[in-house]
Scaffold this motif. Sequence first.
Motif, PDB file in Angstrom:
ATOM      1  N   SER A 175       0.766  -1.179   0.025  1.00  0.00           N
ATOM      2  CA  SER A 175      -0.032  -0.067  -0.055  1.00  0.00           C
ATOM      3  C   SER A 175       0.706   1.322  -0.105  1.00  0.00           C
ATOM      4  O   SER A 175       0.328   2.250  -0.477  1.00  0.00           O
ATOM      5  CB  SER A 175      -0.807   0.067   1.217  1.00  0.00           C
ATOM      6  OG  SER A 175      -0.367  -0.140   2.500  1.00  0.00           O
ATOM      7  N   PRO A 176       2.103   1.322   0.734  1.00  0.00           N
ATOM      8  CA  PRO A 176       2.533   2.879   0.625  1.00  0.00           C
ATOM      9  C   PRO A 176       2.999   3.016  -0.696  1.00  0.00           C
ATOM     10  O   PRO A 176       3.270   4.329  -1.093  1.00  0.00           O
ATOM     11  CB  PRO A 176       3.917   2.543   1.472  1.00  0.00           C
ATOM     12  CG  PRO A 176       3.830   1.337   2.166  1.00  0.00           C
ATOM     13  CD  PRO A 176       2.705   0.571   1.408  1.00  0.00           C
ATOM     14  N   ARG A 177       3.448   2.308  -1.687  1.00  0.00           N
ATOM     15  CA  ARG A 177       4.182   2.503  -3.009  1.00  0.00           C
ATOM     16  C   ARG A 177       5.592   2.753  -2.796  1.00  0.00           C
ATOM     17  O   ARG A 177       6.518   2.949  -3.803  1.00  0.00           O
ATOM     18  CB  ARG A 177       3.331   3.264  -3.825  1.00  0.00           C
ATOM     19  CG  ARG A 177       2.134   2.801  -4.298  1.00  0.00           C
ATOM     20  CD  ARG A 177       1.125   3.602  -5.366  1.00  0.00           C
ATOM     21  NE  ARG A 177       0.650   4.763  -4.953  1.00  0.00           N
ATOM     22  CZ  ARG A 177       0.900   6.073  -5.440  1.00  0.00           C
ATOM     23  NH1 ARG A 177       1.592   6.293  -6.240  1.00  0.00           N
ATOM     24  NH2 ARG A 177       0.309   6.976  -4.832  1.00  0.00           N
ATOM     25  N   TYR A 178       6.135   3.458  -1.734  1.00  0.00           N
ATOM     26  CA  TYR A 178       7.227   3.654  -1.411  1.00  0.00           C
ATOM     27  C   TYR A 178       8.083   2.453  -0.657  1.00  0.00           C
ATOM     28  O   TYR A 178       7.543   1.627   0.213  1.00  0.00           O
ATOM     29  CB  TYR A 178       7.392   4.852  -0.485  1.00  0.00           C
ATOM     30  CG  TYR A 178       7.172   6.038  -1.012  1.00  0.00           C
ATOM     31  CD1 TYR A 178       8.060   6.892  -1.764  1.00  0.00           C
ATOM     32  CD2 TYR A 178       5.886   6.831  -0.917  1.00  0.00           C
ATOM     33  CE1 TYR A 178       7.818   8.154  -2.350  1.00  0.00           C
ATOM     34  CE2 TYR A 178       5.349   7.815  -1.573  1.00  0.00           C
ATOM     35  CZ  TYR A 178       6.435   8.694  -2.443  1.00  0.00           C
ATOM     36  OH  TYR A 178       6.067   9.808  -2.911  1.00  0.00           O
ATOM     37  N   PRO A 179       9.288   2.203  -0.912  1.00  0.00           N
ATOM     38  CA  PRO A 179      10.077   1.141  -0.022  1.00  0.00           C
ATOM     39  C   PRO A 179       9.964   1.237   1.459  1.00  0.00           C
ATOM     40  O   PRO A 179      10.273   2.221   1.688  1.00  0.00           O
ATOM     41  CB  PRO A 179      11.378   0.980  -0.927  1.00  0.00           C
ATOM     42  CG  PRO A 179      11.221   1.671  -2.068  1.00  0.00           C
ATOM     43  CD  PRO A 179      10.171   2.774  -1.921  1.00  0.00           C
ATOM     44  N   VAL A 180       9.799   0.087   1.947  1.00  0.00           N
ATOM     45  CA  VAL A 180       9.743   0.145   3.612  1.00  0.00           C
ATOM     46  C   VAL A 180      10.410  -1.145   3.962  1.00  0.00           C
ATOM     47  O   VAL A 180      10.172  -2.255   3.238  1.00  0.00           O
ATOM     48  CB  VAL A 180       8.252   0.150   4.051  1.00  0.00           C
ATOM     49  CG1 VAL A 180       8.423  -0.277   5.705  1.00  0.00           C
ATOM     50  CG2 VAL A 180       7.679   1.334   3.817  1.00  0.00           C
ATOM     51  N   ASN A 181      11.340  -1.147   4.911  1.00  0.00           N
ATOM     52  CA  ASN A 181      12.213  -2.275   5.424  1.00  0.00           C
ATOM     53  C   ASN A 181      12.086  -1.870   6.797  1.00  0.00           C
ATOM     54  O   ASN A 181      12.912  -1.381   7.304  1.00  0.00           O
ATOM     55  CB  ASN A 181      13.578  -2.357   4.614  1.00  0.00           C
ATOM     56  CG  ASN A 181      14.185  -3.485   5.102  1.00  0.00           C
ATOM     57  OD1 ASN A 181      13.592  -4.454   5.860  1.00  0.00           O
ATOM     58  ND2 ASN A 181      15.406  -3.884   4.841  1.00  0.00           N
ATOM     59  N   ALA A 182      11.142  -2.425   7.673  1.00  0.00           N
ATOM     60  CA  ALA A 182      11.018  -2.016   9.082  1.00  0.00           C
ATOM     61  C   ALA A 182      11.147  -3.504  10.058  1.00  0.00           C
ATOM     62  O   ALA A 182      10.684  -4.143   9.723  1.00  0.00           O
ATOM     63  CB  ALA A 182       9.845  -1.174   9.226  1.00  0.00           C
ATOM     64  N   MET A 183      12.081  -3.551  10.881  1.00  0.00           N
ATOM     65  CA  MET A 183      12.219  -4.607  11.785  1.00  0.00           C
ATOM     66  C   MET A 183      11.528  -4.174  13.029  1.00  0.00           C
ATOM     67  O   MET A 183      11.759  -3.230  13.525  1.00  0.00           O
ATOM     68  CB  MET A 183      13.744  -4.756  12.053  1.00  0.00           C
ATOM     69  CG  MET A 183      14.025  -6.094  12.627  1.00  0.00           C
ATOM     70  SD  MET A 183      13.388  -7.560  11.848  1.00  0.00           S
ATOM     71  CE  MET A 183      13.484  -8.783  12.889  1.00  0.00           C
ATOM     72  N   THR A 184      10.746  -5.253  13.507  1.00  0.00           N
ATOM     73  CA  THR A 184      10.006  -5.029  14.861  1.00  0.00           C
ATOM     74  C   THR A 184      10.458  -6.122  15.495  1.00  0.00           C
ATOM     75  O   THR A 184      10.847  -7.230  15.451  1.00  0.00           O
ATOM     76  CB  THR A 184       8.432  -4.935  14.410  1.00  0.00           C
ATOM     77  OG1 THR A 184       7.872  -6.217  14.372  1.00  0.00           O
ATOM     78  CG2 THR A 184       8.079  -3.876  13.447  1.00  0.00           C
ATOM     79  N   ARG A 185       9.836  -6.295  16.961  1.00  0.00           N
ATOM     80  CA  ARG A 185      10.128  -7.306  17.627  1.00  0.00           C
ATOM     81  C   ARG A 185       9.286  -8.373  17.139  1.00  0.00           C
ATOM     82  O   ARG A 185       9.409  -9.830  17.680  1.00  0.00           O
ATOM     83  CB  ARG A 185       9.527  -7.063  19.147  1.00  0.00           C
ATOM     84  CG  ARG A 185       8.276  -6.604  19.323  1.00  0.00           C
ATOM     85  CD  ARG A 185       7.945  -6.277  20.789  1.00  0.00           C
ATOM     86  NE  ARG A 185       6.610  -5.679  20.925  1.00  0.00           N
ATOM     87  CZ  ARG A 185       5.888  -5.309  22.051  1.00  0.00           C
ATOM     88  NH1 ARG A 185       6.489  -6.038  23.314  1.00  0.00           N
ATOM     89  NH2 ARG A 185       4.708  -4.716  22.132  1.00  0.00           N
ATOM     90  N   TYR A 186       8.346  -8.159  16.535  1.00  0.00           N
ATOM     91  CA  TYR A 186       7.236  -9.346  16.057  1.00  0.00           C
ATOM     92  C   TYR A 186       7.809 -10.080  14.692  1.00  0.00           C
ATOM     93  O   TYR A 186       7.671 -11.259  14.195  1.00  0.00           O
ATOM     94  CB  TYR A 186       5.943  -9.041  15.696  1.00  0.00           C
ATOM     95  CG  TYR A 186       5.269  -8.363  17.008  1.00  0.00           C
ATOM     96  CD1 TYR A 186       5.152  -9.429  17.997  1.00  0.00           C
ATOM     97  CD2 TYR A 186       4.735  -7.364  16.962  1.00  0.00           C
ATOM     98  CE1 TYR A 186       4.436  -8.805  19.345  1.00  0.00           C
ATOM     99  CE2 TYR A 186       4.127  -6.638  18.303  1.00  0.00           C
ATOM    100  CZ  TYR A 186       4.062  -7.570  19.091  1.00  0.00           C
ATOM    101  OH  TYR A 186       3.425  -7.196  20.468  1.00  0.00           O
ATOM    102  N   GLY A 187       8.719  -9.261  13.938  1.00  0.00           N
ATOM    103  CA  GLY A 187       9.017  -9.655  12.445  1.00  0.00           C
ATOM    104  C   GLY A 187       9.324  -8.355  11.733  1.00  0.00           C
ATOM    105  O   GLY A 187       9.302  -7.218  12.117  1.00  0.00           O
TER     106      GLY A 187
END
Length: 253
Positions: A175-187
């Motif tokens: 949905s953002p159409r922009y690249p996202v690479n976010a690490m969280t405690r869940y995954g």
Amino acid sequence: MVYVAVFANINGNFPALAKALEKVEALKEEGYEIEKYYVLGNIVGLFPYPREVLDALEDLLKSNRVKVIRGEFDQLIAESDPHAEGPDYIDRVEYPDYIKKALKYTWEALGHEGREFIRDLPIYLVDKIGKNEVFGVYGSPLNPFGGVVLPDQPTSYYEAIMRPVKDYEILFVASPRYPVNAMTRYGRVVCPGSIGYPPGKNHKATFALVDVDTLHTKFIEVGYEDEKKLIEEKIKKEGLPEELIKVLYHGKL
């Protein structure tokens, strides 16, 4: 190392898709082992090559190398009555007129067979890469078509997005159409960017390469500036709204 290539937001822009697929083949020649593709929707919707996009994806499907899910515009096509004689139902949807016209063109251009292809697509992607369980959706886990995941947000934001699917190691969204690479405690939450629907001026077709073992993600950009003039001419030839040309070059009106 083995990778998956993750695409999203093709939006009927076959020239951009062709460039991205060419880049994947070039990466293979450089030594990247790319075992499969994920396509997170919208495969059709705005630009005037919906049939060509489906043909390209069907070739990959025949080789069992691609998994495709529906996006927001794909869902609207899928919701049409299989026996409908026309796309007038789209007039009732709350979209700007230029998007409605583009979607009605897409409905017609796909034909019955193409619309059935869209209807057969799943809403969610569930798969395993290496030892990692992955989940994919166009919008967000709790709202597959209307949900929006924003770029450049704090970790707590992506943790809230990831929480409903925390049993998976990675969540793919489009949905953002922009690249996202976010690490969280869940995954990890990853958006591969956009192949065919420019989120901004000078946008290049962007997709993600994900290492199946480490889930390390890199974003690949591919220019298609030379093809934009051809797309513009096709938009005019098919009588589609001039607004699509502005979107093509600027990402917005």
